[in-house]
Design a protein around this motif. Structure first.
Motif, PDB file in Angstrom:
ATOM      1  N   ARG A 499       0.810  -1.231   0.000  1.00 33.73           N
ATOM      2  CA  ARG A 499       0.000   0.000   0.000  1.00 33.73           C
ATOM      3  C   ARG A 499       0.841   1.278   0.000  1.00 33.73           C
ATOM      4  O   ARG A 499       0.299   2.380  -0.072  1.00 33.73           O
ATOM      5  CB  ARG A 499      -0.906   0.034   1.239  1.00 33.73           C
ATOM      6  CG  ARG A 499      -2.004  -1.015   1.262  1.00 33.73           C
ATOM      7  CD  ARG A 499      -2.836  -0.873   2.539  1.00 33.73           C
ATOM      8  NE  ARG A 499      -3.605   0.368   2.531  1.00 33.73           N
ATOM      9  CZ  ARG A 499      -3.668   1.234   3.538  1.00 33.73           C
ATOM     10  NH1 ARG A 499      -2.997   1.011   4.647  1.00 33.73           N
ATOM     11  NH2 ARG A 499      -4.396   2.331   3.448  1.00 33.73           N
ATOM     12  N   ALA A 500       2.152   1.132   0.109  1.00 29.33           N
ATOM     13  CA  ALA A 500       2.998   2.316   0.256  1.00 29.33           C
ATOM     14  C   ALA A 500       2.849   3.274  -0.927  1.00 29.33           C
ATOM     15  O   ALA A 500       2.716   2.846  -2.066  1.00 29.33           O
ATOM     16  CB  ALA A 500       4.457   1.893   0.391  1.00 29.33           C
ATOM     17  N   ILE A 501       2.868   4.538  -0.617  1.00 31.86           N
ATOM     18  CA  ILE A 501       2.920   5.602  -1.629  1.00 31.86           C
ATOM     19  C   ILE A 501       4.163   6.409  -1.302  1.00 31.86           C
ATOM     20  O   ILE A 501       4.389   6.747  -0.142  1.00 31.86           O
ATOM     21  CB  ILE A 501       1.691   6.535  -1.538  1.00 31.86           C
ATOM     22  CG1 ILE A 501       0.374   5.746  -1.578  1.00 31.86           C
ATOM     23  CG2 ILE A 501       1.734   7.614  -2.618  1.00 31.86           C
ATOM     24  CD1 ILE A 501      -0.036   5.261  -2.920  1.00 31.86           C
ATOM     25  N   PHE A 502       4.974   6.707  -2.316  1.00 37.44           N
ATOM     26  CA  PHE A 502       6.256   7.355  -2.016  1.00 37.44           C
ATOM     27  C   PHE A 502       6.660   8.236  -3.190  1.00 37.44           C
ATOM     28  O   PHE A 502       6.325   7.950  -4.343  1.00 37.44           O
ATOM     29  CB  PHE A 502       7.328   6.302  -1.739  1.00 37.44           C
ATOM     30  CG  PHE A 502       7.371   5.184  -2.743  1.00 37.44           C
ATOM     31  CD1 PHE A 502       8.211   5.256  -3.836  1.00 37.44           C
ATOM     32  CD2 PHE A 502       6.548   4.059  -2.617  1.00 37.44           C
ATOM     33  CE1 PHE A 502       8.242   4.231  -4.776  1.00 37.44           C
ATOM     34  CE2 PHE A 502       6.573   3.028  -3.554  1.00 37.44           C
ATOM     35  CZ  PHE A 502       7.420   3.118  -4.637  1.00 37.44           C
ATOM     36  N   ALA A 510      14.750   2.450   1.899  1.00 38.82           N
ATOM     37  CA  ALA A 510      13.883   3.304   2.725  1.00 38.82           C
ATOM     38  C   ALA A 510      12.546   2.623   3.013  1.00 38.82           C
ATOM     39  O   ALA A 510      11.958   2.826   4.070  1.00 38.82           O
ATOM     40  CB  ALA A 510      13.656   4.648   2.023  1.00 38.82           C
ATOM     41  N   LEU A 511      12.057   1.804   2.070  1.00 38.92           N
ATOM     42  CA  LEU A 511      10.730   1.187   2.234  1.00 38.92           C
ATOM     43  C   LEU A 511      10.751  -0.044   3.131  1.00 38.92           C
ATOM     44  O   LEU A 511       9.720  -0.451   3.663  1.00 38.92           O
ATOM     45  CB  LEU A 511      10.174   0.768   0.863  1.00 38.92           C
ATOM     46  CG  LEU A 511       9.839   1.878  -0.127  1.00 38.92           C
ATOM     47  CD1 LEU A 511       9.366   1.261  -1.444  1.00 38.92           C
ATOM     48  CD2 LEU A 511       8.760   2.799   0.427  1.00 38.92           C
ATOM     49  N   ASP A 512      11.919  -0.663   3.284  1.00 36.06           N
ATOM     50  CA  ASP A 512      12.002  -1.975   3.935  1.00 36.06           C
ATOM     51  C   ASP A 512      11.294  -2.054   5.279  1.00 36.06           C
ATOM     52  O   ASP A 512      10.618  -3.034   5.597  1.00 36.06           O
ATOM     53  CB  ASP A 512      13.472  -2.362   4.097  1.00 36.06           C
ATOM     54  CG  ASP A 512      13.625  -3.719   4.749  1.00 36.06           C
ATOM     55  OD1 ASP A 512      13.295  -4.724   4.097  1.00 36.06           O
ATOM     56  OD2 ASP A 512      14.046  -3.780   5.922  1.00 36.06           O
TER      57      ASP A 512
ATOM     58  N   ILE B 513      10.923   6.935   7.015  1.00 36.23           N
ATOM     59  CA  ILE B 513       9.656   6.780   6.286  1.00 36.23           C
ATOM     60  C   ILE B 513       8.461   6.706   7.237  1.00 36.23           C
ATOM     61  O   ILE B 513       7.350   7.073   6.873  1.00 36.23           O
ATOM     62  CB  ILE B 513       9.717   5.538   5.368  1.00 36.23           C
ATOM     63  CG1 ILE B 513       8.548   5.526   4.374  1.00 36.23           C
ATOM     64  CG2 ILE B 513       9.756   4.253   6.174  1.00 36.23           C
ATOM     65  CD1 ILE B 513       8.633   4.419   3.339  1.00 36.23           C
ATOM     66  N   LEU B 514       8.690   6.245   8.468  1.00 37.61           N
ATOM     67  CA  LEU B 514       7.573   6.151   9.418  1.00 37.61           C
ATOM     68  C   LEU B 514       6.927   7.517   9.621  1.00 37.61           C
ATOM     69  O   LEU B 514       5.714   7.641   9.735  1.00 37.61           O
ATOM     70  CB  LEU B 514       8.062   5.585  10.750  1.00 37.61           C
ATOM     71  CG  LEU B 514       8.610   4.158  10.703  1.00 37.61           C
ATOM     72  CD1 LEU B 514       9.086   3.733  12.084  1.00 37.61           C
ATOM     73  CD2 LEU B 514       7.568   3.175  10.172  1.00 37.61           C
ATOM     74  N   ALA B 515       7.756   8.558   9.668  1.00 34.81           N
ATOM     75  CA  ALA B 515       7.234   9.907   9.921  1.00 34.81           C
ATOM     76  C   ALA B 515       6.570  10.512   8.685  1.00 34.81           C
ATOM     77  O   ALA B 515       5.731  11.401   8.804  1.00 34.81           O
ATOM     78  CB  ALA B 515       8.358  10.812  10.414  1.00 34.81           C
ATOM     79  N   ARG B 516       6.944  10.040   7.501  1.00 34.31           N
ATOM     80  CA  ARG B 516       6.433  10.650   6.255  1.00 34.31           C
ATOM     81  C   ARG B 516       5.283   9.880   5.620  1.00 34.31           C
ATOM     82  O   ARG B 516       4.594  10.378   4.739  1.00 34.31           O
ATOM     83  CB  ARG B 516       7.568  10.735   5.212  1.00 34.31           C
ATOM     84  CG  ARG B 516       8.646  11.707   5.599  1.00 34.31           C
ATOM     85  CD  ARG B 516       9.749  11.797   4.532  1.00 34.31           C
ATOM     86  NE  ARG B 516      10.978  12.232   5.146  1.00 34.31           N
ATOM     87  CZ  ARG B 516      11.393  13.503   5.152  1.00 34.31           C
ATOM     88  NH1 ARG B 516      10.712  14.428   4.530  1.00 34.31           N
ATOM     89  NH2 ARG B 516      12.506  13.828   5.769  1.00 34.31           N
TER      90      ARG B 516
END
Lengths: 661, 661
Positions: A499-502, A510-512, B513-516
């Motif tokens: 579901r990640a949006i980046f 960074a996504l791991d 990434i947790l914060a963003r």
């Protein structure tokens, strides 16, 4: 198929243990595939006394004091063919990773923790085992340097070590007072092996039609030339086999599971040369390549490159030192062998780059995208049929072992359109075996599937239109609370990544954490990467990107058109293992806002196989996760139900497993 | 105070724009603090014609064709003192980041996007503005190299550039055909400046008692010696001012907001030398340092180091080349100046390391931990009192501008125990001003606070027992839907990072990434880092770790005892800005399981100030987030309510804001 989180020895080989293609289905029925077993899991000890004696004679002849035998082939391939399994031959150790070193007095084999037991069993008493990563155990490079102390020299076949590795090793050797590293042109192990050495595979090559490749190969070569122009370079040597296969829209069967063929390619601003044994090429391939591609024998590349470099130098006007700083270097990838780098004139004449072919190959074109999605639906239907069959058989009380189950799956898959074989050896594992991340069941020596335990199946296939890689973990009885909890935590991580949006520029490094966060909260984790690139009718593991804690994954951003696996897991030694793996595709998404005018990316689901309802603790899911699950299951049903007969086992199983939670 | 996501020029200076200490409260009332304005936000244009003419004369004298004027002082300080603001003096541009370059014909100033407008206004027509990051605009290094084409040389004061930067610059210069980079021992700008140049601050130094420092300084020096022993090194030069202050348990006031003093230190296996002007030291400090520390004049280090190196060489027995490979090098940090590196014998004699002092300083001891927590509670109470006062005044219809508000806050803070001054210039910003990440209101030239708009306040203080840094965003009227949504997304990210659990070895790069994640889902983001280290009665920004997308943050793992800010935000240009910042402490946590026998870490909340209820859209929070918020507010109330009188405005405000949602 997961990749490990860290690399301790040669990068590519460690990505995944080698597997014997026991039940490999030839990529094309008219092509002849050679079985081999040099690298199998066979646990017998080989008496290496006479092999070592012969090698030591040859070392004297070549005036080499210390001889290094890495695991690699000449192309830094993740899988190797039997003829290249030299380290296994000389040491008797058949694991996928390790390095052998021989002196007149000693012999040592260095390998990593996965193989300590196997190596201890397989090595005879001529050998010392160097356990990588244990305190006070030298790395193989350190051990080599120690042996070279006092002015001794070290030899290695320069084709099976990269220039970077050779440079690092030489520095160590000299630091310890050794005289240096010799790149030897003959492989001494091959001489020892002699007539017993398996023939090099020399299988025919086939053309991959444009309806599958999506792009004419001259256009791909033009893209490489753009890179040459940018870098003012006289030429690029392509040495990775999957890059050559992709570049020329050709496929082969020289290496199991990887539809590649032994070759090199050389692209200059005006010419294209494919170094390949012409006996592999039929008229169709020759017509496909046309007159713009010069065909030269595989082994000719070394001599011809030397000539080419000489010619290039002779043609140059008086060298302008400024121009030479800004360009004029031969391009090679960091996987290119020391031998090739030397042929090109060594460090000062080459620029080591990330291969532009690897980068372009990673971003699939529209035809490849459609093919990948289509073959994953087809492959999903095969898995659904298989799981329905397996459950039914087990509940009826049938005794089915792990290999029989895997064979059944292969049989179902092989009926599918465009099927060309498996993309790796099926991991079919019951109960505690599922906790062995790279478990490989052996016929006659594997477990019967326990209907009351976890069953983990990680498998994939090669189709003309794409490569698949899917893991599902099932339970046919009553899972324990810990099994359900672990499965649900793994699933939540898998959903979070899906579901990640980046924003553009974000890497898999960074996504791991998205995939691990829920496990970590419980003090749980998994010791492998979260995702790897997947080829299109090519290698099931491909770079240059990935998702995981390896710092290299921070170097390449995820871009639309990349296909990547999403496969968190959890493994409890001696008890059970869980892994859930979907292939997903990076795509641009529409967001409510657009801060910074950057594109934002997300994933499209490619794998189409239901999750295991029995293993899901729905109370642990957030509303958004439940919604994801129901929507995924609706999509799986929609895309696969047409493959099944009314009232078939498979359709019933599919309906049951995809009912909304 | 956020740090930017990427660094384009010299690392430290860009961390944060310099601010004039308009209302700086001396760290100790008996110490004399010098105001200065060289680097203020004053927007006037300075006529640099005669300054440049003088400089060009000096360049001729020194036979320098291209002269580079970086922003740094000799210690790579983030903040500099007025006497070191040479780039501002020569160019007229007073922003915090940038590099000036002067030739006989041209003058150029390179700066980043934050300062394009200011630089354009401040530079007179002698100067060309190089806008960093715009397409086709050269970096300052490229521009320097272009000017050096055709055999010209480039000069720079070797004390204000690091060895690494100098090396990179020299390579570029030579590539373009320049003759090289000269490290000049006199600073030509100082000569041009002459009598007008502000005096170097030479303020007294104070001892930080052990009840605040928690560790006797000889023990800290012993730890450095351990590192020398490990590296077989003859000595380490400490050049960063905050490292020296921490190492010797001393504090000063030579640089605004940073309680440091000009000095160098040199630690060898047997001796400790502090290079500092002795006029800064009173009897108490001298007694504290004792006989084991040799005091030498600040500027003497360069000559003495050269002698030291010569002595060391002379004392060495016949050099064993192997030994010299394995050690025997002087240690310096990557922030050490080119001048010092050269004094130590240059590249071959030094080993550039991450400073062991910086690493040890980052992990607070028990005394420092307690001090940091205590002063954040005290500082939180001051903020609560301030916000209650501000709301009351505004709702009563008072007209209060941004500076008046900041002054009131400082006045409240200054009544607190152990207060020593602010830790940076207060960001007090209303409405659209809040969208300027590093906004600095100027007295007489700032906005009146609009009770119907967002108000953002980022501020901190120096206490004997610690340093604080807190941001809260408030609304005194009716926020718009977008303001509430944005605030809630920022808050959710802040909570996600606060709640993170992660295994030992995880870096701030992995956590970012947790914060963003929630902002990204909407296509929103913020252009600064998520967290920076915080000193203990030291610099508000400290390394070596941080949380953000800068790849350097992947190099250092978060460890228990580190204090880090957690400050996501969202900024809508011309409209409003949101930032929420807590300081949090890394600590080991107990998890339900313990996979891999690794410790798992999490965070403890240190900052104690309520969130803004009005800006929270509770419907967007998950149950876990709501629980976090209520538990945090209960803790804030518990720890701060004792600071307030019954029926006080502050207590009423606190009660209202911390009522469970």
């Amino acid at each position: 198929m997961p990749v490990p989180p860290t690399v301790t020895c040669f990068a590519r080989l460690l990505l995944r243990p080698f597997r014997r293609p026991k039940s490999f289905v030839p990529l094309s029925t008219h092509l002849n595939f050679r079985f081999f077993s040099a690298n199998s899991n066979d646990m017998g000890t080989v008496d290496t006394t006479s092999r070592l004696a012969k090698l030591r004679e040859l070392m004297k002849r070549e005036k080499v004091d210390v001889y290094v035998i890495p695991s690699e082939d000449a192309h830094s391939s993740e899988y190797i063919c039997a003829a290249d399994a030299r380290r296994a031959f000389i040491s008797g150790f058949t694991g996928s990773a390790g390095c052998a070193i021989v002196t007149q007095e000693k012999a040592a084999l260095s390998t990593d923790g996965r193989y300590f037991n196997q190596a201890a069993r397989q090595l005879d008493n001529n050998w010392e085992l160097l356990k990588q990563g244990l305190p006070d155990v030298p790395t193989w490079q350190e051990w080599v340097a120690q042996q070279a102390e006092g002015g001794k020299n070290v030899g290695v076949d320069a084709t099976v070590i990269t220039a970077q590795q050779a440079k690092g090793l030489e520095t160590r050797i000299k630091k310890k007072g050794g005289t240096g590293l010799l790149g030897i042109s003959v492989n001494l192990i091959d001489e020892v092996w002699g007539a017993d050495r398996p023939n090099r595979p020399n299988n025919p090559v086939m053309v991959l039609e444009e309806k599958y490749s999506g792009k004419e190969f001259p256009l791909k070569i033009d893209a490489v030339r753009k890179e040459l122009e940018n870098k003012k370079s006289p030429g690029f040597v392509v040495s990775m086999l999957d890059e050559i296969a992709w570049l020329f829209n050709l496929r082969g069967t020289d290496i199991p599971y990887n539809p590649v063929f032994f070759s090199y390619a050389f692209i200059s601003p005006k010419s294209t040369t494919l170094y390949i044994d012409s006996s592999k090429l039929d008229e169709k391939v020759i017509a496909h390549l046309g007159s713009a591609v010069t065909i030269r024998p595989y082994h000719a590349i070394f001599d011809e490159i030397v000539l080419l470099v000489q010619e290039f130098k002779a043609e140059q006007p008086e060298m302008d030192p400024k121009a030479s700083e800004d360009g004029g270097k031969w391009l090679v990838s960091n996987k290119t062998s020391w031998a090739l780098s030397k042929a090109l004139g060594g460090e000062d004449s080459i620029e080591v780059i990330r291969s532009p072919v690897e980068e372009e190959k990673a971003v699939k074109n529209d035809t490849e995208k459609e093919g990948m999605k289509r073959c994953h639906i087809r492959d999903g239907a095969a898995l659904i049929e298989y799981f329905a069959w397996l459950e039914d058989e087990l509940l009826k009380g049938a005794s089915i072992d792990e290999v029989q189950a895997a064979d059944k799956l292969e049989q179902i898959r092989s009926r599918g359109e465009n099927f060309k074989g498996l993309s790796f050896d099926t991991i079919s594992s019951t109960g505690p075996n599922a906790a062995v991340i790279h478990y490989k069941p052996e016929a006659g020596n594997c477990s019967v599937i326990d209907p009351k335990a976890i069953y983990l199946c990680d498998s994939g296939a090669q189709y003309l239109d794409g490569t698949t890689d899917t893991t599902r973990t099932l339970h046919f009885g009553e899972p324990t609370d810990m099994e359900r909890k672990s499965y649900t935590l793994v699933l939540r991580g898998m959903i979070a990544l899906d579901r990640a949006i980046f924003p553009k520029g974000t890497s898999g490094f960074a996504l791991d954490i998205l995939a691990r966060q829920f496990l970590w909260r419980e003090g749980l984790d998994y010791r492998h990467g979260t995702g790897h690139g997947v080829g299109s009718f090519l290698n099931v593991h491909e770079g240059p990107f990935g998702i995981g804690t390896r710092i290299q994954y921070s170097e390449v951003a995820l871009s639309p058109g990349m296909f990547v696996s999403n496969e968190p897991g959890y493994y409890e030694d001696g008890s059970f293992g869980i892994r859930i793996e979907n292939v997903i595709m990076v795509k641009e998404v529409k967001t409510n806002h657009n801060f910074g005018d950057r594109p934002y990316f997300g994933f499209e689901r490619v794998t189409m196989v239901p999750m295991c309802r029995k293993l899901i603790d729905a109370d642990l899911l957030t509303p958004a996760e439940t919604e994801w699950l129901n929507s995924y299951h609706a999509e799986v049903f929609e895309k696969t139900h047409g493959f099944f007969e009314e009232d078939s086992l498979a359709l019933k199983w599919l309906k049951r497993e995809t009912t909304p939670i």
